[in-house]
Design a protein around this motif. Structure first.
Motif, PDB file in Angstrom:
ATOM      1  N   ASP A   1       0.854   2.790   0.134  1.00 46.85           N
ATOM      2  CA  ASP A   1       0.901   1.437  -0.418  1.00 46.85           C
ATOM      3  C   ASP A   1       1.003   0.428   0.728  1.00 46.85           C
ATOM      4  O   ASP A   1       2.063  -0.134   1.000  1.00 46.85           O
ATOM      5  CB  ASP A   1       2.077   1.298  -1.378  1.00 46.85           C
ATOM      6  N   LEU A   2      -0.104   0.200   1.405  1.00 50.97           N
ATOM      7  CA  LEU A   2      -0.126  -0.686   2.570  1.00 50.97           C
ATOM      8  C   LEU A   2       0.141  -2.136   2.195  1.00 50.97           C
ATOM      9  O   LEU A   2       0.706  -2.889   2.999  1.00 50.97           O
ATOM     10  CB  LEU A   2      -1.461  -0.562   3.300  1.00 50.97           C
ATOM     11  N   ASP A   3      -0.245  -2.533   0.983  1.00 52.25           N
ATOM     12  CA  ASP A   3      -0.003  -3.906   0.539  1.00 52.25           C
ATOM     13  C   ASP A   3       1.492  -4.195   0.395  1.00 52.25           C
ATOM     14  O   ASP A   3       1.919  -5.338   0.560  1.00 52.25           O
ATOM     15  CB  ASP A   3      -0.717  -4.188  -0.780  1.00 52.25           C
ATOM     16  N   ALA A   4       2.279  -3.194   0.083  1.00 56.45           N
ATOM     17  CA  ALA A   4       3.732  -3.367  -0.003  1.00 56.45           C
ATOM     18  C   ALA A   4       4.380  -3.158   1.365  1.00 56.45           C
ATOM     19  O   ALA A   4       5.365  -3.821   1.698  1.00 56.45           O
ATOM     20  CB  ALA A   4       4.327  -2.400  -1.014  1.00 56.45           C
ATOM     21  N   ALA A   5       3.841  -2.256   2.157  1.00 55.46           N
ATOM     22  CA  ALA A   5       4.436  -1.914   3.451  1.00 55.46           C
ATOM     23  C   ALA A   5       4.376  -3.068   4.446  1.00 55.46           C
ATOM     24  O   ALA A   5       5.368  -3.350   5.138  1.00 55.46           O
ATOM     25  CB  ALA A   5       3.734  -0.688   4.036  1.00 55.46           C
ATOM     26  N   GLU A   6       3.242  -3.718   4.530  1.00 51.33           N
ATOM     27  CA  GLU A   6       3.069  -4.753   5.560  1.00 51.33           C
ATOM     28  C   GLU A   6       4.062  -5.908   5.432  1.00 51.33           C
ATOM     29  O   GLU A   6       4.722  -6.257   6.414  1.00 51.33           O
ATOM     30  CB  GLU A   6       1.636  -5.266   5.589  1.00 51.33           C
ATOM     31  N   PRO A   7       4.222  -6.530   4.259  1.00 45.43           N
ATOM     32  CA  PRO A   7       5.183  -7.640   4.189  1.00 45.43           C
ATOM     33  C   PRO A   7       6.629  -7.209   4.436  1.00 45.43           C
ATOM     34  O   PRO A   7       7.418  -7.977   4.999  1.00 45.43           O
ATOM     35  CB  PRO A   7       5.000  -8.220   2.784  1.00 45.43           C
ATOM     36  N   LEU A   8       6.980  -6.001   4.046  1.00 46.11           N
ATOM     37  CA  LEU A   8       8.329  -5.507   4.324  1.00 46.11           C
ATOM     38  C   LEU A   8       8.559  -5.386   5.829  1.00 46.11           C
ATOM     39  O   LEU A   8       9.593  -5.829   6.351  1.00 46.11           O
ATOM     40  CB  LEU A   8       8.546  -4.148   3.651  1.00 46.11           C
ATOM     41  N   CYS A   9       7.590  -4.797   6.524  1.00 45.16           N
ATOM     42  CA  CYS A   9       7.724  -4.633   7.976  1.00 45.16           C
ATOM     43  C   CYS A   9       7.684  -5.971   8.706  1.00 45.16           C
ATOM     44  O   CYS A   9       8.425  -6.190   9.667  1.00 45.16           O
ATOM     45  CB  CYS A   9       6.638  -3.691   8.494  1.00 45.16           C
ATOM     46  N   ARG A  10       6.833  -6.877   8.250  1.00 46.21           N
ATOM     47  CA  ARG A  10       6.777  -8.206   8.883  1.00 46.21           C
ATOM     48  C   ARG A  10       8.079  -8.980   8.671  1.00 46.21           C
ATOM     49  O   ARG A  10       8.575  -9.648   9.584  1.00 46.21           O
ATOM     50  CB  ARG A  10       5.592  -9.004   8.345  1.00 46.21           C
TER      51      ARG A  10
END
Length: 86
Positions: free
Chosen positions: A33-42
């Protein structure tokens, strides 16, 4: 969720909340789930950069996690840049 409870109890800008976001981003990455992963990591990186500055292990962890997500998205140049800073 546990992250929501931590955010309410400790505040959005707490380093433990950032750590939780960073690792949750890795979980979402592993789930595909890259769409969820990216904002969490950012968000984790932004918080820890504000709390610790760039030269801190927590910030390096966040940079590494975000680089993994970006690499999975095919954003290799940005991923390399982050990995080099970590």
């Amino acid at each position: 969720t546990a992250l929501s409870v931590m955010s309410l109890a400790m505040g959005e800008q707490h380093d433990r909340v950032a750590e939780c976001r960073s690792w949750l981003g890795v979980v979402r990455l592993r789930q595909g789930d890259l769409d969820a992963a990216e904002p969490l990591c950012r968000a984790a990186l932004a918080t820890d950069t504000g709390v610790f500055q760039l030269a801190h292990p927590a910030t390096a962890r966040d940079q590494h996690h975000l680089a993994e997500v970006l690499r999975a998205r095919g954003m290799v140049a940005e991923a390399r840049e982050l990995a080099a800073q970590a």
